[in-house]
Enzyme design. Sequence first.
Site, short mmCIF file in Angstrom:
data_model
loop_
_atom_site.label_atom_id
_atom_site.label_comp_id
_atom_site.label_asym_id
_atom_site.label_seq_id
_atom_site.Cartn_x
_atom_site.Cartn_y
_atom_site.Cartn_z
N SER A 166 0.98 -1.46 0.12
CA SER A 166 0.17 -0.15 0.12
C SER A 166 0.77 1.14 -0.40
O SER A 166 1.77 1.34 -0.77
CB SER A 166 -0.61 0.49 1.14
OG SER A 166 -2.13 0.93 1.39
N HIS A 177 -2.64 -0.83 -3.29
CA HIS A 177 -3.59 0.03 -3.07
C HIS A 177 -3.47 1.54 -4.29
O HIS A 177 -2.95 1.76 -3.75
CB HIS A 177 -4.33 0.17 -1.58
CG HIS A 177 -4.36 -0.72 -1.33
ND1 HIS A 177 -3.97 -0.74 0.76
CD2 HIS A 177 -4.62 -1.95 -1.14
CE1 HIS A 177 -4.48 -2.28 0.81
NE2 HIS A 177 -4.92 -2.41 0.02
N ASP A 231 -4.82 -4.26 5.59
CA ASP A 231 -5.76 -5.73 4.36
C ASP A 231 -3.98 -6.12 4.54
O ASP A 231 -3.31 -5.96 4.27
CB ASP A 231 -5.72 -4.38 3.54
CG ASP A 231 -6.06 -5.55 1.69
OD1 ASP A 231 -7.04 -6.21 1.79
OD2 ASP A 231 -6.21 -4.63 0.62
#
Lengths: 277, 196
Positions: free
Chosen positions: B12, B39, B132
């Site tokens: 991310s 992401h 996540d």
Amino acid sequence: MDEAADRVQDVEVSLLLEGVHQVYGYDFRDYADASIRRRLAHWLAESPFETLSQAQSQLLRDPQLFVSLLRGITVNVTEMFRDPPFFKTLRDQVVPFLKTYPFVKIWHAGCATGEEAYSLAIVLNEEGMAGRYRMYATDIDEAVIATAAEGVLRLSEMQKYTRNYQKSGGRASFADYYTARYDRAILAAELKSAVVFAPHNLTADAEFGEMHLVLCRNVMIYFKPALKERCLALFDASLAGGGFLCLGMKESLERRALATGYEELVPNMRIYRKRYV
Amino acid sequence: MSEVGLVTVGVSSGGLQALKLLLGSLPADFPLPLLIVQHLAPESGDGMARLLADCCAIRVKEADELERALPGSAYLAPANYHLLVQRDGLMTLATDGYVSFARPSIDVLFESAALALGPAVIGVVLTGANSDGARGLAAIKAAGGVAIVQDPADAEASAMPAAALAATAPDYLLPLAEIAATLQRLAQRGRGARHV
């Protein structure tokens, strides 16, 4: 997880989908493997059952339980003006063609909770087509269709939808299209008047006649190639010559049987125009 | 011994630098495909994949629907789509809702890989400021796959690797600079076992 356990899970998935098809008429046998397996795994984890075969006995006898499975394995996530550049292209380059007809018929296949159907209604109304079109918005799931017909959205989404709307070339103020009540946004009646929500099963049902525009975005990505082809053939049979087919941004007619009968209107927007031949 | 056929990577914030180093350290003949969730904002194009393609020996591109994942290639999930993998090695995309507040979601990729390919999967969690990938890495581990986590102390954003550590005991806890070599060792070991 060893090979044998793997194989048992495969068998369980295919037996369950076969049973569901025979008992309830919903055919998920041609749904893409990865998504359906992941969704079944999630449904199972939330259920009191340990395995799919254990669940199967009750699933085939208890329609309520089946409905919970159906919720779990069909997609019903959508948003207003998803992919603003697509809606901008639709507004700028497709609507001018549609306006040349006295009356336009539209099929929005796989409409889920209706956000894209209402987005399209906004575009058409703003471009002066109010009263000159009818949109058939269909989905496999009747409960989802009922939700769509209500046209009530979560107020918390409105900020994002407003941004999407503006980026898509919206001509008015997005706030004009809904009334806020508590945590809900109730869509304006003018958006609903030309939209007919109806159940339709892409795996089994027939085409709709003489459409000028067919939208089916991010639905076929869940299907295996054979079912994709079936859907595309349905859309093709539904479209009049010169009509438009709109797919999701990562879908394409490339390598599909009907590719030659269509031309891409704008590169990368997944808007295809049916040739007159 | 685990058979290895696929590398899945979740990253991310700080991802561009991390992926440059990780993918840039792999040789063109790296014997496995890499599937990557970075992401991204919903309307990002494929700029990141292009950028990485320019500075890596392996092939880097955005994943297409039903594209086959090939060795020596890295595939990034497109913005606003989940990326999944099937047992036959084809990648699929999905527009399900946000999972772990993200789309694409690392958990979705990891879970689908664990379900489809079980012990043949290596999961890698890199820098990021959310959690996540934690659940997905645990799923990979539970299915007999290999879990690699970037040492949070070494990560630009430590939350994501830390969450992964809290969710499962990794096989390897490594600074970013050592992950590529470890992947190569694991890939050599599993070569020819179960290709996807």
